[in-house]
Write a protein that holds these residues in place. Structure first.
Motif, PDB file in Angstrom:
ATOM      1  N   VAL A 238      -0.425 -11.953 -17.345  1.00 48.32           N
ATOM      2  CA  VAL A 238       0.211 -10.679 -17.666  1.00 48.32           C
ATOM      3  C   VAL A 238       0.892 -10.082 -16.436  1.00 48.32           C
ATOM      4  CG1 VAL A 238      -0.120  -8.377 -18.658  1.00 48.32           C
ATOM      5  CG2 VAL A 238      -1.582 -10.276 -19.377  1.00 48.32           C
ATOM      6  N   GLY A 239       0.167  -9.977 -15.350  1.00 47.65           N
ATOM      7  CA  GLY A 239       0.761  -9.422 -14.150  1.00 47.65           C
ATOM      8  C   GLY A 239      -0.296  -8.803 -13.270  1.00 47.65           C
ATOM      9  N   THR A 240       0.161  -8.112 -12.212  1.00 43.59           N
ATOM     10  CA  THR A 240      -0.754  -7.466 -11.274  1.00 43.59           C
ATOM     11  C   THR A 240      -0.519  -5.963 -11.340  1.00 43.59           C
ATOM     12  OG1 THR A 240      -0.614  -9.422  -9.897  1.00 43.59           O
ATOM     13  CG2 THR A 240      -1.527  -7.452  -8.881  1.00 43.59           C
ATOM     14  N   PHE A 241      -1.606  -5.202 -11.334  1.00 42.77           N
ATOM     15  CA  PHE A 241      -1.508  -3.777 -11.607  1.00 42.77           C
ATOM     16  C   PHE A 241      -2.230  -2.956 -10.551  1.00 42.77           C
ATOM     17  CE2 PHE A 241      -1.189  -6.161 -15.467  1.00 42.77           C
ATOM     18  CZ  PHE A 241      -0.134  -5.565 -16.153  1.00 42.77           C
ATOM     19  N   VAL A 242      -1.699  -1.770 -10.318  1.00 41.10           N
ATOM     20  CA  VAL A 242      -2.422  -0.818  -9.483  1.00 41.10           C
ATOM     21  C   VAL A 242      -3.711  -0.484 -10.217  1.00 41.10           C
ATOM     22  CG1 VAL A 242      -2.409   1.476  -8.440  1.00 41.10           C
ATOM     23  CG2 VAL A 242      -0.281   0.175  -8.594  1.00 41.10           C
ATOM     24  N   ARG A 243      -4.829  -0.615  -9.511  1.00 39.22           N
ATOM     25  CA  ARG A 243      -6.085  -0.453 -10.218  1.00 39.22           C
ATOM     26  C   ARG A 243      -6.273   0.987 -10.647  1.00 39.22           C
ATOM     27  NH1 ARG A 243     -11.979  -1.925  -8.113  1.00 39.22           N
ATOM     28  NH2 ARG A 243     -13.028  -0.893  -9.841  1.00 39.22           N
ATOM     29  N   ALA A 244      -6.428   1.133 -11.924  1.00 34.90           N
ATOM     30  CA  ALA A 244      -6.639   2.464 -12.462  1.00 34.90           C
ATOM     31  C   ALA A 244      -8.008   2.955 -12.008  1.00 34.90           C
ATOM     32  CB  ALA A 244      -6.576   2.424 -13.976  1.00 34.90           C
ATOM     33  N   VAL A 245      -8.044   4.165 -11.462  1.00 28.92           N
ATOM     34  CA  VAL A 245      -9.350   4.776 -11.240  1.00 28.92           C
ATOM     35  C   VAL A 245      -9.811   5.201 -12.621  1.00 28.92           C
ATOM     36  CG1 VAL A 245     -10.640   6.578 -10.074  1.00 28.92           C
ATOM     37  CG2 VAL A 245      -8.657   5.551  -8.963  1.00 28.92           C
TER      38      VAL A 245
ATOM     39  N   ARG B  19       0.836  -1.201   0.000  1.00 30.71           N
ATOM     40  CA  ARG B  19       0.000   0.000   0.000  1.00 30.71           C
ATOM     41  C   ARG B  19       0.872   1.252   0.000  1.00 30.71           C
ATOM     42  NH1 ARG B  19      -4.382  -2.779   2.744  1.00 30.71           N
ATOM     43  NH2 ARG B  19      -3.058  -2.836   4.588  1.00 30.71           N
ATOM     44  N   ASP B  20       1.957   1.218   0.789  1.00 27.82           N
ATOM     45  CA  ASP B  20       2.893   2.350   0.796  1.00 27.82           C
ATOM     46  C   ASP B  20       3.469   2.568  -0.607  1.00 27.82           C
ATOM     47  OD1 ASP B  20       2.461   2.724   3.419  1.00 27.82           O
ATOM     48  OD2 ASP B  20       4.348   1.835   4.125  1.00 27.82           O
ATOM     49  N   TRP B  21       3.909   1.456  -1.186  1.00 31.17           N
ATOM     50  CA  TRP B  21       4.536   1.539  -2.510  1.00 31.17           C
ATOM     51  C   TRP B  21       3.543   2.134  -3.522  1.00 31.17           C
ATOM     52  CZ3 TRP B  21       3.259  -0.746  -7.189  1.00 31.17           C
ATOM     53  CH2 TRP B  21       4.239  -0.689  -8.194  1.00 31.17           C
ATOM     54  N   MET B  22       2.271   1.676  -3.432  1.00 29.41           N
ATOM     55  CA  MET B  22       1.266   2.110  -4.398  1.00 29.41           C
ATOM     56  C   MET B  22       0.931   3.589  -4.246  1.00 29.41           C
ATOM     57  SD  MET B  22      -0.961  -1.305  -4.033  1.00 29.41           S
ATOM     58  CE  MET B  22      -2.536  -0.565  -4.335  1.00 29.41           C
TER      59      MET B  22
ATOM     60  N   GLY C 207      -2.459   1.972 -12.838  1.00 30.95           N
ATOM     61  CA  GLY C 207      -2.089   1.145 -13.980  1.00 30.95           C
ATOM     62  C   GLY C 207      -0.669   0.618 -13.897  1.00 30.95           C
ATOM     63  N   ALA C 208       0.124   1.123 -12.911  1.00 32.50           N
ATOM     64  CA  ALA C 208       1.507   0.645 -12.785  1.00 32.50           C
ATOM     65  C   ALA C 208       1.508  -0.837 -12.428  1.00 32.50           C
ATOM     66  CB  ALA C 208       2.236   1.451 -11.718  1.00 32.50           C
ATOM     67  N   ARG C 209       2.550  -1.523 -12.910  1.00 33.04           N
ATOM     68  CA  ARG C 209       2.628  -2.953 -12.664  1.00 33.04           C
ATOM     69  C   ARG C 209       3.329  -3.229 -11.348  1.00 33.04           C
ATOM     70  NH1 ARG C 209       4.525  -6.969 -17.309  1.00 33.04           N
ATOM     71  NH2 ARG C 209       4.509  -8.920 -16.132  1.00 33.04           N
ATOM     72  N   LEU C 210       2.776  -4.136 -10.548  1.00 31.45           N
ATOM     73  CA  LEU C 210       3.413  -4.475  -9.281  1.00 31.45           C
ATOM     74  C   LEU C 210       4.640  -5.340  -9.531  1.00 31.45           C
ATOM     75  CD1 LEU C 210       0.636  -3.504  -8.140  1.00 31.45           C
ATOM     76  CD2 LEU C 210       0.919  -5.261  -6.386  1.00 31.45           C
ATOM     77  N   PRO C 211       5.602  -5.337  -8.589  1.00 35.49           N
ATOM     78  CA  PRO C 211       6.732  -6.270  -8.704  1.00 35.49           C
ATOM     79  C   PRO C 211       6.199  -7.701  -8.792  1.00 35.49           C
ATOM     80  CG  PRO C 211       7.068  -4.726  -6.865  1.00 35.49           C
ATOM     81  CD  PRO C 211       5.687  -4.499  -7.381  1.00 35.49           C
ATOM     82  N   SER C 212       6.954  -8.591  -9.399  1.00 41.16           N
ATOM     83  CA  SER C 212       6.502  -9.972  -9.558  1.00 41.16           C
ATOM     84  C   SER C 212       6.434 -10.663  -8.200  1.00 41.16           C
ATOM     85  CB  SER C 212       7.469 -10.734 -10.460  1.00 41.16           C
ATOM     86  OG  SER C 212       8.689 -10.895  -9.766  1.00 41.16           O
ATOM     87  N   THR C 213       5.642 -11.732  -8.133  1.00 45.28           N
ATOM     88  CA  THR C 213       5.561 -12.505  -6.896  1.00 45.28           C
ATOM     89  C   THR C 213       6.964 -12.926  -6.446  1.00 45.28           C
ATOM     90  OG1 THR C 213       3.421 -13.345  -7.623  1.00 45.28           O
ATOM     91  CG2 THR C 213       4.487 -14.525  -5.840  1.00 45.28           C
ATOM     92  N   ARG C 214       7.768 -13.380  -7.414  1.00 41.80           N
ATOM     93  CA  ARG C 214       9.109 -13.836  -7.087  1.00 41.80           C
ATOM     94  C   ARG C 214       9.903 -12.737  -6.368  1.00 41.80           C
ATOM     95  NH1 ARG C 214      12.661 -16.973 -11.532  1.00 41.80           N
ATOM     96  NH2 ARG C 214      10.618 -17.961 -11.644  1.00 41.80           N
ATOM     97  N   SER C 215       9.847 -11.520  -6.901  1.00 41.30           N
ATOM     98  CA  SER C 215      10.662 -10.477  -6.269  1.00 41.30           C
ATOM     99  C   SER C 215      10.059 -10.041  -4.932  1.00 41.30           C
ATOM    100  CB  SER C 215      10.851  -9.276  -7.219  1.00 41.30           C
ATOM    101  OG  SER C 215       9.602  -8.693  -7.502  1.00 41.30           O
ATOM    102  N   LEU C 216       8.733 -10.158  -4.787  1.00 38.86           N
ATOM    103  CA  LEU C 216       8.133  -9.854  -3.486  1.00 38.86           C
ATOM    104  C   LEU C 216       8.530 -10.897  -2.449  1.00 38.86           C
ATOM    105  CD1 LEU C 216       4.553  -8.732  -4.642  1.00 38.86           C
ATOM    106  CD2 LEU C 216       6.360  -7.271  -3.713  1.00 38.86           C
ATOM    107  N   VAL C 217       8.582 -12.151  -2.882  1.00 39.81           N
ATOM    108  CA  VAL C 217       9.035 -13.226  -1.990  1.00 39.81           C
ATOM    109  C   VAL C 217      10.433 -12.902  -1.466  1.00 39.81           C
ATOM    110  CG1 VAL C 217       9.842 -15.626  -1.977  1.00 39.81           C
ATOM    111  CG2 VAL C 217       7.604 -15.065  -2.957  1.00 39.81           C
ATOM    112  N   ALA C 218      11.304 -12.468  -2.377  1.00 39.41           N
ATOM    113  CA  ALA C 218      12.682 -12.140  -1.987  1.00 39.41           C
ATOM    114  C   ALA C 218      12.693 -10.904  -1.080  1.00 39.41           C
ATOM    115  CB  ALA C 218      13.521 -11.882  -3.246  1.00 39.41           C
TER     116      ALA C 218
END
Lengths: 468, 468
Positions: free
Chosen positions: A62-69, A14-17, A23-34
């Motif tokens: 495709v990936g996970t994205f900050v939900r565009a308003v 939430r801080d990062w977002m 619409g920005a793409r979140l870091p991948s699960t792999r990098s969040l795990v790390a």
């Protein structure tokens, strides 16, 4: 277990977002795990939490994205009204009786009994047993679970006098609530544009179902003793109607109960016109000083179509009712139910049957009778003392409601608004009239929450009435 | 406890009744208490047992009687047909797909997946939790539990491409099964006597709901790739229809899945004619080699009315579906649902939501995909080997069914009868055609019981086909 890590990751994201573009793409699960030194399962959990909160969205592959308003374009569905045209028969507005109310008001408006009048322990136990039963995973026949059909037939049999052939279980069609039965009966047995006789006043849900079916409603005045058989006869004669909808026991809203004499006279009129009586026995379990006596039990010539609901007495969560009819009428109703919904959830049917076949159900009903009696008497007395201008012409022998006549000329809608502003919700009588109200009436439900507030409620109604 | 005494009294009374005349009055409870030295509760229990067995009946306030085998008068309800007249639009007969079958036959006919494909553990746990929840005793809003509305909206959002405004939770109306949605949509958005375009062949339940609503069904041919947009355009042009009913993903019966290109072309045609696409996403959870891709996700102008059911994938006991629509269309559908059934049992809604929000639900769906794949491949292979004259033109990428074309001139009804005589139940293709069948087809469900018998079933079909 991993709850703390899940919250930690969700908070971090939430801080990062907060600093990221929609619409920005979140870091991948792999990098969040790390990054968070957490398991992939925990990361997924955090992502699911944020998704449920509508903050992010995933596009599979495709990936996970900050939900565009999303630029919520002003929606214009004008083309739809052109496509749909004006509704043939506009449906009636929903009755006050269906409103939910906040806890801090005094609520006399509801169509349902309060939670404390329900067999809570029986309902919970029945659902728990059903969760372990065959019904949880199977599909019952279209007409209903045979055991439940038998129960409904058996109940009517118990009231059938000698010499009258009782209905059989196969005459019973189980319904997902009696409203669905009204819809099917009016569609299958009356049909669009055809006349339907109803008591006036009568249950607003029946008037709603009648409007949906497109039938032409013809009011027949009905007082504390039921309709006048001669007036009914005239209405059949004049309209050519083939169906009369009525509530012979503790009618909603008036509380009227027909005497056996009136029941027989109505049956004679109905038979004479080759017509049907649709008997809506909505308050079968709510007798106070009398018992409900179904007119259907005195007919074996197929002239009575009998509706019996368990929703109000068992639980609004277990929505089950039945219609009992014979011959082609039963076949047409069943055909309509099949087309409408194929079958009724076996979970609800099994749970309802479980409740009503427990010995404790009879004990519950006996206690309910006493509770309804003291609630009814409390409200009648409170009105007499504190709101004498709201005149209860008939103290009902059962049911859930008082029907009070106000002084001529009272602006009922304004009264309802003023009462609500003072913390009391009541229902204007107009909801129960197929045409113009016969006078200024209100309906007061004495089965609502918190009877300790009934006197205060009556005091407020009295005060508002005096001021109006 | 008192079980032994109960049985003893019941047995004693049965003996006594053997010598009593029908209609004879039983001794009073008091004298039975004395005779059997039992408590009144035990005596009542014994009487209830005999009542449930139909041997005695009680008349409240009068007594208990040996049940008269009533002279079952030959019932003549001829007056009813005079009163009711000929049905305006006779309803279609019920499809083979709804038949229950004994355990010892090979059943390819059903419309439902077999028990072993259901998330049994999840369903039972969800119902058990619901029995302890608020939902057991309360009444949800007419449009549905807000959390469940959100879940349906969220699922569609996940498939919505950027730039398209996704539906909101309030666009969702929860239904007691998608059949009820079809009925409401055809009633509220088409109306009696008006034209409705449908794929041909298409789901028989939709044809049944259309007949109930009295709409005029106009078939549009649809093959393994969906309908031809030009033919659809012509059909809109010629009929003035405002609604096209279709199953773009794994259509029942053909298994067809529309490509995004076809979906967009159909959407264009629908928009051009100011019309609606009713997308019945019945097999959303039954993707095998592809995923279901709702056309609804690519529309935000209110042209798609989207039906999504959980009944088949969660459990036939938990009958819940939803319709998502926008603007006046959504309002008219909701008004029809209110008039039809007021609200959907919160027990079913809460249990459905519980199942689909468990992480184990996703695991279940992954396992289901593999099971459907091996069942589909087994049946396709078995037919190829053992019933090569039943030609599966299109191996579906999802769904539950194979659609097989038989040699020209095959008498399908006779084939179905001969197969049944040999222990195999199959469904004649004619159930899925709004008018005459386009050829001799059968539908075979590969999600039925006992896949170990699939080869034997194919062998029997092949043998019967060769003999015909």
């Amino acid at each position: 277990m991993s709850n703390d890590s899940t919250s930690r990751i969700a908070a971090g994201l939430r801080d990062w977002m907060a600093g990221a573009a929609p619409g920005a793409r979140l870091p991948s699960t792999r990098s969040l795990v790390a990054e968070y030194q957490a398991s992939p399962v925990t990361v997924q959990k955090a992502l699911r939490t944020l998704t449920a909160q509508g903050l992010i969205e995933s596009r599979p592959g495709v990936g996970t994205f900050v939900r565009a308003v999303r630029a919520a374009r002003p929606a214009d569905y004008g083309w739809q009204t052109a496509a749909l045209g004006t509704p043939r028969a506009p449906l009636r507005p929903v009755s006050t009786a269906m409103r939910s109310a906040p806890n801090d008001v005094i609520a006399f408006h509801s169509g349902y009994p309060d939670r404390e009048l329900l067999p809570e322990r029986l309902v919970r136990a029945a659902l728990a047993r059903t969760s372990r039963s065959e019904a949880a995973l199977s599909r019952p026949p279209a007409a209903g679970l045979p055991e439940l059909q038998s129960w409904f037939a058996q109940e009517l049999l118990a009231a059938t006098p000698a010499g009258v052939t009782p209905p059989t279980p196969s005459d019973v069609v189980v319904l997902p609530g009696s409203q669905s039965g009204l819809s099917s009966v009016f569609r299958a047995l009356v049909g669009s544009g055809q006349p339907l006789l109803v008591e006036s006043p009568t249950y607003w849900g029946a008037l709603l179902a009648a409007a949906q079916a497109g039938v032409r409603v013809v009011p027949v005045p009905s007082g504390p003793g039921g309709p006048d058989p001669e007036e009914l006869d005239r209405a059949f004669e004049e309209t050519g109607a083939r169906l009369f909808y009525a509530q012979p026991n503790y009618a909603n809203p008036t509380g009227a109960q027909w005497s056996p004499r009136v029941g027989d006279a109505v049956l004679d009129v109905v038979r004479h016109h080759g017509a049907f009586l649709v008997e809506d026995d909505w308050a079968h379990d709510f007798g106070i000083s009398t018992d409900a006596m179904p007119v259907a039990a005195r007919d074996d010539s197929g002239h009575v179509v009998y509706l019996r609901s368990l929703t109000k007495s068992v639980s609004p969560g277990i929505r089950v009712a039945a219609v009992t009819a014979r011959g082609p009428a039963r076949d047409r109703i069943l055909a309509d139910r099949r087309a409408e919904s194929m079958y009724v959830s076996g979970v609800l049917q099994a749970a309802a049957l479980d409740v009503v076949t427990q010995p404790a159900w009879q004990t519950h009903l006996r206690g309910l009778r006493h509770q309804l009696q003291s609630r009814r008497d409390l409200l009648v007395g409170s009105l007499r003392d504190l709101a004498p201008r709201a005149h209860v012409e008939h103290v009902p022998a059962g049911g859930l409601n008082l029907w009070a006549r106000l002084p001529d000329g009272t602006d009922v809608d304004r009264l309802v608004r003023d009462c609500e502003a003072a913390g009391v919700i009541i229902a204007a009588g107009s909801d129960w009239f197929p045409a113009e109200p016969a006078g200024p009436f209100i309906r007061l439900n004495y089965a609502g929450p918190n009877p300790a507030a009934f006197r205060e409620g009556a005091r407020i109604i009295g005060r508002v009435l005096d001021a109006s």
